[in-house]
Motif scaffolding. Structure first.
Motif: not given
Length: 459
Positions: A92, A96, A100
Motif C-alpha cells: 500500500t 501511495e 503522490s
C-alpha cells in the motif's frame, strides 16, 4: 525517476515513525528486487510465502547501494540505526508513494488495456508521441498493482507523456490502476478470452476492461475497438466527461484502413483520414488495427497524421511479439511466444496462412492458459480451424495443446500434426522439416516458454 529527500518520501508513504535523523538522505528511484538495486534506491520489501524481503533490508542499505527502505509495521525488529520508513503495509505504501508522485508531475497520460495487443499498442503509441514529446512507457509487462506504481516512480520530471499499460486478472484491478494513473486518453484494444478462468464470460471481461474509464480526466478521449459488439453495447449510452472514438476494420469506425498491401516484414496501408500511405514494419492485419488505435491517441495529443509515418516506420516491438529471425537452415521464424489466447492465436495463424513466398509453413503452438472450464474446447476448435491448404505442418507442446493436435489431425491428417510434451524432442523433430524456404510460427502462453524452440532452431 523520483528523487527526493527521505523526509518527503516518508510523508508521501504515510510513515509511522520519526525519520528526522535521516531527513536529508536522498532517495533516487525505487526497487522491489534486491538483485536490481541501483545506487540511491528506496528498497521496498514484501512478506512472501517463501522469503521475506525484510531479511535483506540491512544488507542492501549497508552493502547493496540502497539509500533507505520501507519496513512493514507487523514485522519485528526494524533496524534503528538505518534510514527505515515504517509503514502499515509495504504494498500500500508503494502504491501511495506512486500516486503522490504521479500527482506532482505535469504530464499527459495514455492508458491502454485490452485482452490482446496491449503491449504492441503501447509501443506504437509511445513511438508516435515521441515525434513531438518526451515520452516514457511501461517497461516490459509492468502493468499490475506493483508494476504500474514502479513505472510511475520511474518517470522523469521532464517527461511530457507517459504511456501506461494496465493489465488485470480480476474485477476491480483496472479501476484501481486507472485512478492511480489518471489518463487523459484511454485505449481498449479488444475483448478476447484471456481471463475467462477468473471472470467467467466475455461480457464480464468487457466490464472489467471498461473500468479504465473510471480514471479518465476531464475532456479525455476513449478509444475503443468499434467492431466489438460488447464494447459498442456498453458505450452506446455513455454520458461521461470524455469523447468517444472508434477504430476497426469496418467503415462504421472513426478510423479504418481503406487499403492494405503486404510487403516484406510488414504492411503498407492507407486510412480514411487522408491520402497518406503508412508503413508498419510488423506483420499481421491485426497489428494495423493496433496502429489505428495508437494513431487516434497521438492525434488527440497533437501529433498530426502526416508526422506519424516516421513513428510507425521506426517501430521496434517488445521482444517475442511478432519478432522475425532466421534459423540455422535459413528458415524464417516468427517468434510470438510472449502470450496467447484463442483470438491472438487465430490472428497469427491466419497471418502465416496468407503469407506468400514460402514453400512450407509450419505452426509450433503451445497451451493457451487461463481459459476456464472450456479450455480444451477452445484448443480443439483452434486446431480444427486450420486451413489444410495453407498450412503444411502443426507441432504442439503441452497437455492442453494435445486438443489442438486432435483438431488439426481432422483437417491435415495424422502425418502432418504432431503433439509433444518435451520441447527438446519437439525441436529435434521440427528441424527435420525446415528448409531455407520455410516459415515457422512459434506461439503459446508465457508459461510455456516456447522461445526455447526458437533458440533451438537457431543453433
Amino acid at each position: 525517476m523520483i528523487q527526493k529527500p527521505l523526509s518527503e518520501i516518508a510523508q508521501m508513504a504515510s510513515a509511522l515513525n520519526d525519520v528526522s535523523k535521516f531527513a536529508d538522505v536522498i532517495v533516487k528511484g525505487v526497487s522491489i528486487d534486491t538483485r536490481k538495486i541501483e545506487a540511491g534506491n528506496l528498497f521496498v520489501p514484501f512478506k512472501g510465502e517463501r522469503t521475506d524481503g525484510h531479511n535483506f533490508v540491512a544488507d542492501v542499505i549497508q552493502n547493496g547501494g540502497a539509500s533507505a527502505a520501507l519496513w512493514q509495521k507487523d514485522v519485528p525488529n526494524p533496524p534503528e540505526d538505518l534510514p527505515i520508513i515504517i509503514v502499515e503495509d509495504t504494498t500500500t505504501a508503494l502504491q501511495e508513494l506512486a500516486r503522490s508522485y504521479r500527482n506532482s508531475l505535469d504530464i499527459k497520460v495514455v492508458g491502454i488495456t485490452g485482452s490482446n495487443g496491449k503491449t504492441t499498442t503501447k509501443d506504437m503509441t509511445a513511438n508516435l508521441l515521441a515525434q513531438k514529446y518526451k515520452v516514457q512507457k511501461t517497461e516490459g509487462n509492468f502493468n499490475n498493482h506493483l508494476g504500474l506504481p514502479l513505472t510511475l516512480l520511474r518517470l522523469r520530471e521532464d517527461t511530457e507523456v507517459a504511456v501506461l499499460e494496465m493489465g488485470m486478472s480480476s474485477k476491480g484491478e483496472i479501476e484501481f490502476l486507472t485512478k492511480m494513473g489518471r489518463p487523459d486518453a484511454v485505449i481498449i484494444t479488444n475483448i478476447g478470452e484471456s481471463h475467462l478462468l477468473d471472470l467467467g464470460s466475455r461480457e464480464a471481461i468487457a466490464d472489467a476492461k471498461l473500468e479504465i474509464i473510471e480514471g479518465l480526466q476531464e475532456n479525455g478521449l476513449i478509444i475503443f475497438h468499434g467492431d466489438e459488439p460488447l464494447l459498442l453495447e456498453r458505450l452506446k449510452d455513455y454520458t461521461g466527461n470524455g469523447q468517444l472514438k472508434t477504430f476497426g476494420a469496418s467503415k462504421d469506425n472513426d478510423l479504418y484502413p481503406v487499403s492494405i498491401e503486404s510487403v516484406e516484414n510488414g504492411n503498407k496501408f492507407k486510412t480514411n483520414a487522408g491520402d497518406e500511405t503508412f508503413y508498419l514494419p510488423v506483420l499481421g492485419n491485426h497489428n494495423i488495427l493496433n496502429a489505428l488505435a495508437a494513431m487516434l491517441a497521438a492525434e488527440f495529443l497533437g501529433v498530426p497524421f502526416e508526422k506519424m509515418n516516421a513513428g510507425l516506420a521506426s517501430l521496434k516491438l517488445t521482444n517475442m511479439r511478432m519478432e522475425i529471425s532466421e534459423g540455422a537452415h535459413g528458415e524464417k521464424i516468427i517468434n510470438d511466444a510472449y502470450n496467447a489466447s484463442p483470438t491472438s492465436m487465430k490472428a497469427a495463424i491466419d497471418l502465416v496462412a496468407n503469407l506468400s513466398g514460402y514453400n512450407r509453413k509450419i505452426l509450433v503452438l503451445g497451451d493457451m492458459l487461463e481459459l476456464g472450464p472450456l479450455e480444451e474446447e477452445y484448443h480443439y476448435k483452434l486446431g480444427s480451424s486450420i486451413d489444410a491448404g495453407k498450412i503444411d505442418y502443426v507441432f504442439t507442446f503441452g497437455k492442453l495443446s494435445e486438443a489442438i493436435t486432435k483438431g488439426a489431425i481432422e483437417v491435415l491428417g495424422d502425418d502432418r500434426a504432431f503433439s509433444f510434451q518435451d520441447k527438446q524432442q519437439l525441436s529435434n523433430e521440427l528441424k527435420k522439416y525446415v528448409t531455407g524456404e520455410t516459415i515457422v510460427l512459434v506461439k503459446g502462453s508465457r508459461g510455456m516458454a516456447l522461445e526455447e524452440v526458437v533458440h533451438a532452431l537457431q543453433k
